[in-house]
Design a protein around this motif. Structure first.
Motif, short mmCIF file in Angstrom:
data_model
loop_
_atom_site.label_atom_id
_atom_site.label_comp_id
_atom_site.label_asym_id
_atom_site.label_seq_id
_atom_site.Cartn_x
_atom_site.Cartn_y
_atom_site.Cartn_z
N LEU A 137 11.00 -9.30 21.08
CA LEU A 137 10.35 -9.77 19.86
C LEU A 137 11.38 -10.19 18.83
O LEU A 137 11.30 -11.28 18.25
N ALA A 138 12.36 -9.32 18.57
CA ALA A 138 13.36 -9.61 17.54
C ALA A 138 14.13 -10.88 17.84
O ALA A 138 14.32 -11.75 16.96
N LYS A 139 14.57 -11.02 19.07
CA LYS A 139 15.39 -12.18 19.42
C LYS A 139 14.58 -13.47 19.42
O LYS A 139 15.05 -14.51 18.96
N SER A 140 13.34 -13.42 19.93
CA SER A 140 12.53 -14.65 19.98
C SER A 140 12.14 -15.09 18.58
O SER A 140 12.15 -16.28 18.27
N TRP A 141 11.81 -14.12 17.71
CA TRP A 141 11.47 -14.49 16.33
C TRP A 141 12.68 -15.11 15.64
O TRP A 141 12.56 -16.14 14.97
N ASP A 142 13.84 -14.50 15.82
CA ASP A 142 15.05 -14.99 15.16
C ASP A 142 15.40 -16.40 15.64
O ASP A 142 15.73 -17.28 14.84
N ARG A 143 15.32 -16.62 16.95
CA ARG A 143 15.60 -17.96 17.48
C ARG A 143 14.62 -18.97 16.91
O ARG A 143 15.00 -20.10 16.55
N GLY A 144 13.34 -18.59 16.84
CA GLY A 144 12.32 -19.51 16.36
C GLY A 144 12.50 -19.90 14.91
O GLY A 144 12.42 -21.09 14.55
N VAL A 145 12.78 -18.93 14.05
CA VAL A 145 12.90 -19.22 12.62
C VAL A 145 14.16 -20.02 12.32
O VAL A 145 14.23 -20.75 11.32
N LYS A 146 15.19 -19.89 13.18
CA LYS A 146 16.42 -20.66 12.97
C LYS A 146 16.36 -22.06 13.59
O LYS A 146 17.24 -22.88 13.35
N ARG A 193 14.59 -25.40 13.37
CA ARG A 193 13.69 -26.08 12.44
C ARG A 193 12.47 -26.69 13.13
O ARG A 193 11.35 -26.55 12.62
N PRO A 194 12.60 -27.36 14.28
CA PRO A 194 11.40 -27.90 14.92
C PRO A 194 10.38 -26.82 15.28
O PRO A 194 9.17 -26.99 15.05
N VAL A 195 10.85 -25.71 15.81
CA VAL A 195 9.95 -24.61 16.17
C VAL A 195 9.32 -24.02 14.91
O VAL A 195 8.11 -23.78 14.85
N ALA A 196 10.13 -23.78 13.90
CA ALA A 196 9.63 -23.18 12.67
C ALA A 196 8.62 -24.08 11.96
O ALA A 196 7.64 -23.59 11.38
N LEU A 197 8.83 -25.39 12.02
CA LEU A 197 7.89 -26.31 11.37
C LEU A 197 6.53 -26.27 12.05
O LEU A 197 5.49 -26.24 11.38
N VAL A 198 6.52 -26.27 13.37
CA VAL A 198 5.25 -26.22 14.11
C VAL A 198 4.57 -24.87 13.89
O VAL A 198 3.37 -24.80 13.60
N TYR A 199 5.32 -23.79 14.03
CA TYR A 199 4.76 -22.45 13.85
C TYR A 199 4.17 -22.29 12.45
O TYR A 199 3.05 -21.80 12.28
N ALA A 249 -0.33 -22.49 7.86
CA ALA A 249 -0.72 -23.68 7.10
C ALA A 249 0.32 -24.03 6.04
O ALA A 249 -0.01 -24.43 4.92
N THR A 250 1.59 -23.90 6.39
CA THR A 250 2.66 -24.15 5.44
C THR A 250 3.68 -25.11 6.05
O THR A 250 3.74 -25.28 7.27
N ASP A 251 4.47 -25.72 5.19
CA ASP A 251 5.57 -26.58 5.61
C ASP A 251 6.86 -25.79 5.45
O ASP A 251 7.32 -25.57 4.32
N ASN A 252 7.44 -25.34 6.56
CA ASN A 252 8.62 -24.48 6.47
C ASN A 252 9.88 -25.18 5.99
O ASN A 252 10.91 -24.52 5.77
N ARG A 253 9.83 -26.50 5.79
CA ARG A 253 10.96 -27.16 5.15
C ARG A 253 11.16 -26.59 3.75
O ARG A 253 12.30 -26.53 3.26
N LYS A 254 10.06 -26.17 3.14
CA LYS A 254 10.15 -25.56 1.82
C LYS A 254 10.94 -24.26 1.88
O LYS A 254 11.73 -23.96 0.98
N GLY A 259 17.55 -11.67 11.41
CA GLY A 259 18.77 -12.11 12.07
C GLY A 259 19.67 -12.98 11.23
O GLY A 259 20.62 -13.58 11.74
N GLY A 260 19.38 -13.05 9.92
CA GLY A 260 20.26 -13.80 9.02
C GLY A 260 19.92 -15.27 8.89
O GLY A 260 20.81 -16.11 8.77
N VAL A 261 18.62 -15.58 8.85
CA VAL A 261 18.23 -16.99 8.69
C VAL A 261 18.76 -17.55 7.37
O VAL A 261 19.06 -18.75 7.27
N VAL A 262 18.93 -16.70 6.36
CA VAL A 262 19.45 -17.16 5.07
C VAL A 262 20.84 -17.76 5.21
O VAL A 262 21.25 -18.63 4.43
N LEU A 263 21.59 -17.33 6.24
CA LEU A 263 22.94 -17.87 6.45
C LEU A 263 22.91 -19.37 6.71
O LEU A 263 23.93 -20.05 6.52
N LEU A 264 21.76 -19.91 7.14
CA LEU A 264 21.66 -21.35 7.35
C LEU A 264 21.87 -22.12 6.06
O LEU A 264 22.26 -23.29 6.07
#
Length: 224
Positions: A19-28, A30-36, A42-47, A71-76
């Motif tokens: 769970l932890a690794k798949s979530w972290d990969r997904g949120v980092k 951008r294409p996956v995070a935008l679709v999710y 119902a949000t635009d994760n570019r925001k 997993g440190g998505v803020v580091l992006l």
């Protein structure tokens, strides 16, 4: 300081490496995070990416705490050219390992990790210029206590910024939230009004808040 007992959700994030690794990969990703984000909340994760980058666009010498960091998505959004001291605090050693890996990949040297309960942070009062929390408060058992801790450790005049999933944005988003709660992925998810109360009760001063689908973005400051 005594924190809240770890919840089933907290334990899931600590022990469920898949769970932890798949979530972290997904949120980092951008294409996956935008679709999710579009389908589930119902949000635009570019925001989210823009908001994160603005939150850590701090002057050289500034200190920032990210809690719960995942997993440190803020580091992006952290510019390697800036001399900003970043501390990631999370209850999950798996996530903190991923923070260290992300920092190494991005050439970020001033990065520290700390295993910690968001409701009982092991830091002195008023030591960080900024505290950030993206997509994490809905995964802790007592988010109001976590916000109080954020208010405690940020310096007077410092900022508290981030995002949290909220209820009552729509029928579909609420059904997804119900499912994630049932699967022990999300813990406490409330309407916007309750989230705002956490910050008010912690004595923080609102700068601005904005909703995007089932995601609330917030920016507060600690009074000088």
């Amino acid at each position: 300081m005594v924190g809240t007992a770890p919840s089933t959700v907290s334990q899931n994030w600590v022990t469920n490496g898949r769970l932890a690794k798949s979530w972290d990969r997904g949120v980092k990703s951008r294409p996956v995070a935008l679709v999710y984000g579009a389908v589930v909340f119902a949000t635009d994760n570019r925001k989210m990416y823009r908001h994160m980058a603005a939150s850590v666009a701090l002057p050289d010498g500034a200190t920032v705490l990210d809690v719960p960091s995942g997993g440190g998505v803020v580091l992006l959004g952290l510019d390697p050219a800036r001399d900003v001291a970043y501390t990631a605090a999370d209850i999950s050693p798996i996530m903190l390992e991923r923070v260290r890996a992300e920092a190494g990949k991005r050439g970020l040297r001033n990065v520290r990790t700390q295993e910690a309960d968001a409701g009982a942070l092991p830091f002195e009062d008023g030591v960080f210029d900024a505290v950030v929390s993206y997509s994490g408060l809905h995964c802790v058992p007592d988010p109001a206590a976590a916000v109080r801790e954020m208010a405690r450790v940020v310096k007077p005049g410092g900022t508290v910024r981030g995002s949290v999933v909220v209820r009552k944005a729509g029928f579909v988003t609420d059904r997804f939230i119900d499912l994630w709660v049932k699967l022990n992925i999300l813990d406490v998810v409330t309407p916007v009004s309750e989230v705002l109360r956490w910050f008010d009760d912690a004595g923080l001063v609102k700068v601005r808040t904005e909703t995007s689908g089932a995601v609330l973005y917030f920016e507060y400051t600690r009074a000088v």
